[in-house]
Design a protein around this motif. Structure first.
Motif, PDB file in Angstrom:
ATOM      1  N   THR A   1      -4.441  34.481   0.805  1.00  0.00           N
ATOM      2  CA  THR A   1      -3.226  34.783   0.856  1.00  0.00           C
ATOM      3  C   THR A   1      -2.328  33.843   0.054  1.00  0.00           C
ATOM      4  O   THR A   1      -2.897  33.008  -0.587  1.00  0.00           O
ATOM      5  CB  THR A   1      -2.698  34.436   2.250  1.00  0.00           C
ATOM      6  N   MET A   2      -1.067  34.167  -0.131  1.00  0.00           N
ATOM      7  CA  MET A   2      -0.331  33.132  -1.184  1.00  0.00           C
ATOM      8  C   MET A   2      -0.468  31.813  -0.762  1.00  0.00           C
ATOM      9  O   MET A   2      -0.219  31.421   0.439  1.00  0.00           O
ATOM     10  CB  MET A   2       1.150  33.627  -1.351  1.00  0.00           C
ATOM     11  N   ILE A   3      -0.931  30.959  -1.884  1.00  0.00           N
ATOM     12  CA  ILE A   3      -0.646  29.281  -1.405  1.00  0.00           C
ATOM     13  C   ILE A   3       0.444  28.809  -2.315  1.00  0.00           C
ATOM     14  O   ILE A   3       0.907  28.908  -3.442  1.00  0.00           O
ATOM     15  CB  ILE A   3      -2.068  28.988  -2.061  1.00  0.00           C
ATOM     16  N   ARG A   4       1.174  27.979  -1.342  1.00  0.00           N
ATOM     17  CA  ARG A   4       2.316  27.644  -1.750  1.00  0.00           C
ATOM     18  C   ARG A   4       2.301  26.141  -1.598  1.00  0.00           C
ATOM     19  O   ARG A   4       1.577  25.600  -0.727  1.00  0.00           O
ATOM     20  CB  ARG A   4       3.447  28.123  -1.278  1.00  0.00           C
ATOM     21  N   PHE A   5       2.951  25.251  -2.629  1.00  0.00           N
ATOM     22  CA  PHE A   5       2.696  23.921  -2.471  1.00  0.00           C
ATOM     23  C   PHE A   5       4.306  23.353  -2.539  1.00  0.00           C
ATOM     24  O   PHE A   5       5.216  23.969  -2.896  1.00  0.00           O
ATOM     25  CB  PHE A   5       2.210  23.339  -3.745  1.00  0.00           C
TER      26      PHE A   5
ATOM     27  N   VAL B   1       0.861  -0.958   0.129  1.00  0.00           N
ATOM     28  CA  VAL B   1      -0.025   0.058   0.039  1.00  0.00           C
ATOM     29  C   VAL B   1       0.971   1.312   0.062  1.00  0.00           C
ATOM     30  O   VAL B   1       1.764   1.515   0.653  1.00  0.00           O
ATOM     31  CB  VAL B   1      -0.917  -0.119   1.315  1.00  0.00           C
ATOM     32  N   LEU B   2       0.726   2.119  -0.931  1.00  0.00           N
ATOM     33  CA  LEU B   2       1.345   3.337  -0.722  1.00  0.00           C
ATOM     34  C   LEU B   2       0.466   4.403   0.105  1.00  0.00           C
ATOM     35  O   LEU B   2      -0.659   4.578   0.021  1.00  0.00           O
ATOM     36  CB  LEU B   2       1.016   4.068  -2.001  1.00  0.00           C
ATOM     37  N   VAL B   3       1.271   4.919   0.810  1.00  0.00           N
ATOM     38  CA  VAL B   3       0.699   5.897   2.225  1.00  0.00           C
ATOM     39  C   VAL B   3       1.004   7.161   1.934  1.00  0.00           C
ATOM     40  O   VAL B   3       2.058   7.388   1.735  1.00  0.00           O
ATOM     41  CB  VAL B   3       1.207   5.368   3.499  1.00  0.00           C
ATOM     42  N   VAL B   4      -0.045   8.009   1.794  1.00  0.00           N
ATOM     43  CA  VAL B   4       0.308   9.583   1.549  1.00  0.00           C
ATOM     44  C   VAL B   4      -0.417  10.180   2.854  1.00  0.00           C
ATOM     45  O   VAL B   4      -1.331   9.835   3.258  1.00  0.00           O
ATOM     46  CB  VAL B   4      -0.495  10.082   0.159  1.00  0.00           C
ATOM     47  N   SER B   5       0.235  11.284   3.405  1.00  0.00           N
ATOM     48  CA  SER B   5      -0.261  11.893   4.719  1.00  0.00           C
ATOM     49  C   SER B   5       0.005  13.236   4.515  1.00  0.00           C
ATOM     50  O   SER B   5       1.035  13.621   4.034  1.00  0.00           O
ATOM     51  CB  SER B   5       0.447  11.142   6.034  1.00  0.00           C
ATOM     52  N   TYR B   6      -1.146  13.979   5.084  1.00  0.00           N
ATOM     53  CA  TYR B   6      -0.549  15.366   5.105  1.00  0.00           C
ATOM     54  C   TYR B   6      -1.610  16.111   5.987  1.00  0.00           C
ATOM     55  O   TYR B   6      -2.383  15.510   6.408  1.00  0.00           O
ATOM     56  CB  TYR B   6      -0.837  16.038   3.649  1.00  0.00           C
TER      57      TYR B   6
END
Length: 186
Positions: free
Chosen positions: A182-186, A163-168
């Motif tokens: 406001t400025m949105i940065r990735f 399983v590929l796990v992505v977290s945020y």
């Protein structure tokens, strides 16, 4: 119905199957204000095969379960879900376990329908290898101490395979009417 299953099994055994890469199973953990949500996107048919009848060939398993009565199928599905829930563990920073709650599983009728579609596809065009649809499973953990989620480990049952796990942790900002964010940065 038994004749249907026997013919389908015969076709399966006579056809040559060629393995191909399937989309991977994925888990996403999202942290928001003391609430951690888990979303799994998995090939549920293959997961159920591993939970319910790993000793049977996959095609045979799918055909047998596709032909089950809805009541018998639901009974098997509920048992499989209990096993998967028990095997899904979240460990917090201090080695404490936290239990996922409010599990949401695909509806039983749609799962059995997927089994039936797979069986028909095998009978009609055994050489074709379509990709299985990914099913969505959801659960969550809540705590009064958001800092408990600063560092966690997720353990999934082996039936989920790799399983590929992505977290945020999303950033959230209110934007007033008529103004830009406001400025949105990735």
């Amino acid at each position: 119905m038994k004749f249907f299953v026997a013919v389908a099994l015969l076709i399966c055994n006579l056809s040559q199957t060629i393995a191909h890469e399937l989309p991977g199973n994925r888990a996403t953990l999202v942290l928001r204000e003391g609430h951690l949500s888990l979303t799994l996107l998995v090939d549920y048919t293959r997961v159920l095969h591993q939970v319910l009848a790993p000793q049977r060939p996959f095609q045979e398993f799918v055909m047998l379960y596709a032909a089950m009565s809805p009541v018998a199928f639901q009974s098997q599905l509920v048992q499989a879900q209990r096993n998967l829930q028990t095997g899904t563990q979240l460990r917090l920073q201090g080695k404490k376990s936290a239990s996922f709650t409010q599990w949401t599983w695909p509806p039983t009728a749609s799962v059995q329908h997927q089994f039936q579609q797979h069986t028909m596809q095998t009978m009609v065009a055994p050489a074709d290898h379509g990709h299985a649809a990914q099913s969505e499973i959801r659960a969550q953990v809540q705590t009064n101490k958001p800092e408990a989620f600063n560092a966690v480990t997720l353990q999934l049952p082996p039936e989920f395979q790799q399983v590929l796990v992505v977290s945020y942790q999303p950033r959230q900002t209110w934007v007033k009417p008529g103004t830009a964010s406001t400025m949105i940065r990735f």
